[in-house]
Design an enzyme around this catalytic site. Structure first.
Site, short mmCIF file in Angstrom:
data_model
loop_
_atom_site.label_atom_id
_atom_site.label_comp_id
_atom_site.label_asym_id
_atom_site.label_seq_id
_atom_site.Cartn_x
_atom_site.Cartn_y
_atom_site.Cartn_z
N ILE A 147 -22.38 -3.15 -63.74
CA ILE A 147 -21.39 -2.66 -62.77
C ILE A 147 -21.90 -2.87 -61.35
O ILE A 147 -23.01 -2.46 -61.01
CB ILE A 147 -21.11 -1.15 -63.02
CG1 ILE A 147 -20.36 -0.98 -64.33
CG2 ILE A 147 -20.29 -0.56 -61.87
CD1 ILE A 147 -20.17 0.45 -64.76
N ASP A 176 11.08 -8.10 -33.33
CA ASP A 176 11.87 -8.33 -32.13
C ASP A 176 10.93 -8.81 -31.03
O ASP A 176 9.77 -8.41 -30.98
CB ASP A 176 12.56 -7.03 -31.68
CG ASP A 176 13.31 -7.22 -30.38
OD1 ASP A 176 14.32 -7.93 -30.42
OD2 ASP A 176 12.86 -6.72 -29.35
#
Length: 508
Positions: A286, A330
């Site tokens: 791990i 925008d």
């Protein structure tokens, strides 16, 4: 019968609807309404406690796997050193995350505190300045250039009022406002010309409005409500780490099972020993360093963003922009700054770059600064329409001191701009007692009222060829996507009895 929206009511009907009058509410009525409806503030999403934020850091799948590995390493394998290292990494990751979120929240709260505007209201026939959070329905609010609209208002008076609403509608050009009622079943926000919306900016003129919505009932409040109710989504990085964690876990478990099965089949060790061997292999495989590496990299990215004045609330969010393929935005205030600058100047029959300045004796600089409603604040900041502030800013680059010039030649009258004649004129008293008339506007409309041309110190009748040359220069600049303004003037002996376009905007 359905209740009419405020924009469809007349000024008198709005006052009756909100149970108020132009002299304002009494202080007692205002306090009663504040107690009933609450403060004029946008609701915030419920904040999590420090403990809840800390526990949230352990919801990541990879972190859960690491915690399981630490428990196995400690209690099954007695590898307390390894267990301690894994737990230290996990805790460090959690502390980093909580620290970053808390720091960002504090900065955001500080910005909110700084941006809380005051409002000028009439109460008990007195004009008071109060925090905008204390506004209530029916309050009479006074507006002028430079103000931030503190609540949704139905305008009952408007004097050349213009409001910049780009944050709400996306329209960069300030909107001309009126106090007249509007007709129509459902008028869009951008077309409600008799309304002033919370958090929009007054760029020009003056007005008076009645508060018709506060807090979460305003148009901005409705947007805030949608944002607060939006579900949290995971970032691409979180999705990838979750997928990687699941894949690694499955692969490690499969390998551990194979090792265990092969060991038992070949009688390599006893059942308990082989189980511990398989578990040891799984724990060792791990990658406990992965969350720490990711956290450190994200923390560095957060610091870089902070140097560019961008606040990152959660660490994984700093990576999101790197995974963005398309931004739908925008233009105004995002790709552009809603600011303008003077680029070119045409005078004495020549087109010059703005950087070259205006040389010699020419009234052009005076006119562009005088026929202008820009407000110069004490700290030097300019408030007003972007086109007009650009002219004043250009004057500053040319060492033109507008404040000093207006002391020497104060404005004594004006003919405000309107969209039909496309002109604006101001009148100024000169030291010699005569009156300077300064006019700016659309070049083609202005030329209809011009009879003479100033070239240096010479003033002579405007010939047809000179008129054509000016119109050609106007067209050439317009085809380069430049906004073109013309300047004209004259000097008169006294202010006319009636100051209007017919009396002052002629023979320029």
């Amino acid at each position: 019968m359905a209740k009419k929206p405020p924009y469809a009511l007349s000024s008198q009907e709005v006052l009756q609807e909100e149970k108020t009058q132009l002299t304002g509410l009494s202080k007692e009525t205002a306090q009663t309404r504040l107690n009933e409806n609450g403060p004029n503030e946008l609701a915030q999403a419920e904040k999590k406690s420090m403990l809840a934020r800390f526990l949230d850091q352990f919801k990541d799948f990879m972190i859960i796997v690491l915690l399981a590995a630490a428990l196995i390493a400690g209690f099954l394998l007695s590898e307390w050193a390894d267990a301690g290292i894994i737990l230290a990494v996990v805790l460090l990751n959690a502390v980093f995350g909580v620290f970053q979120e808390s720091k960002a929240e504090e900065a955001i709260d500080a910005l909110k505190e700084m941006s809380t505007p005051n409002a000028h209201v009439r109460r008990g026939d007195q004009v008071l300045t109060i925090p905008s959070s204390q506004l209530v329905l029916g309050d009479i609010v006074l507006l002028e250039a430079g103000d931030v609209v503190p609540a949704d208002l139905r305008l009952v008076e408007s004097a050349n009022l213009k409001i910049e609403e780009s944050a709400l509608t996306g329209e960069s050009v300030p909107v001309d406002k009126t106090s007249e009622p509007l007709t129509g079943a459902d008028v869009g926000i951008g077309d409600r010309t008799n309304m002033a919306f919370m958090n929009s900016n007054i760029t020009y003129g003056r007005g008076v409005g009645v508060v018709v919505a506060t807090g979460m009932q305003t148009e901005v409040g409705r947007i805030a409500g949608m944002i607060n109710s939006a579900e949290e989504t995971t970032t691409p990085l979180q999705e990838n780490l979750k997928s990687l964690g699941k894949t690694l876990t499955v692969m490690i478990l499969v390998i551990a099972v194979i090792v265990f099965a092969v060991g038992i089949w070949r009688n390599a060790a006893s059942l308990p020993e082989m189980f511990l061997t398989a578990v040891s292999l799984a724990v060792a495989a791990i990658p406990e360093g992965l969350p720490a590496i990711v956290t450190i990299i994200l923390a560095l990215g957060t610091q870089k963003m902070a140097k560019r004045h961008a606040l990152v609330r959660k660490l994984p969010a700093v990576e999101t922009l790197g995974s963005t393929d398309i931004i739908a935005s925008d233009k105004t205030g995002t790709l552009t700054q809603n600011k303008m600058t003077v680029e070119k100047v045409y005078y004495d029959g020549q087109l010059n770059a703005a950087s070259a300045g205006i040389h010699g004796v020419n009234p052009l600089m005076t006119i562009m600064n005088f026929a202008n409603d820009t407000q110069v604040q004490d700290d030097g900041q300019l408030l007003g329409d972007p086109t007009e502030t650009a002219l004043v800013a250009y004057g500053k680059t040319q060492s033109f001191d507008l404040t000093k010039a207006l002391v020497a030649e104060p404005r004594i009258a004006e003919v405000p701009f309107d969209s039909e004649r496309k002109l604006m004129t101001t009148l100024h008293r000169r030291p010699d007692g005569k009156i300077l008339v300064a006019t700016k506007g659309a070049p083609d409309e202005l030329l209809k009222r011009v009879t003479n041309l100033a070239t240096g110190e010479n003033v002579a009748p405007l010939s047809d060829s000179e008129r054509d040359a000016i119109l050609k220069a106007n067209k050439d600049m317009a085809t380069q996507a430049l906004r073109v303004l013309g300047m004209a003037y004259k000097v008169i002996d006294a202010v006319p009895d009636t100051v209007n376009s017919e009396t002052v905007e002629q023979q320029l």
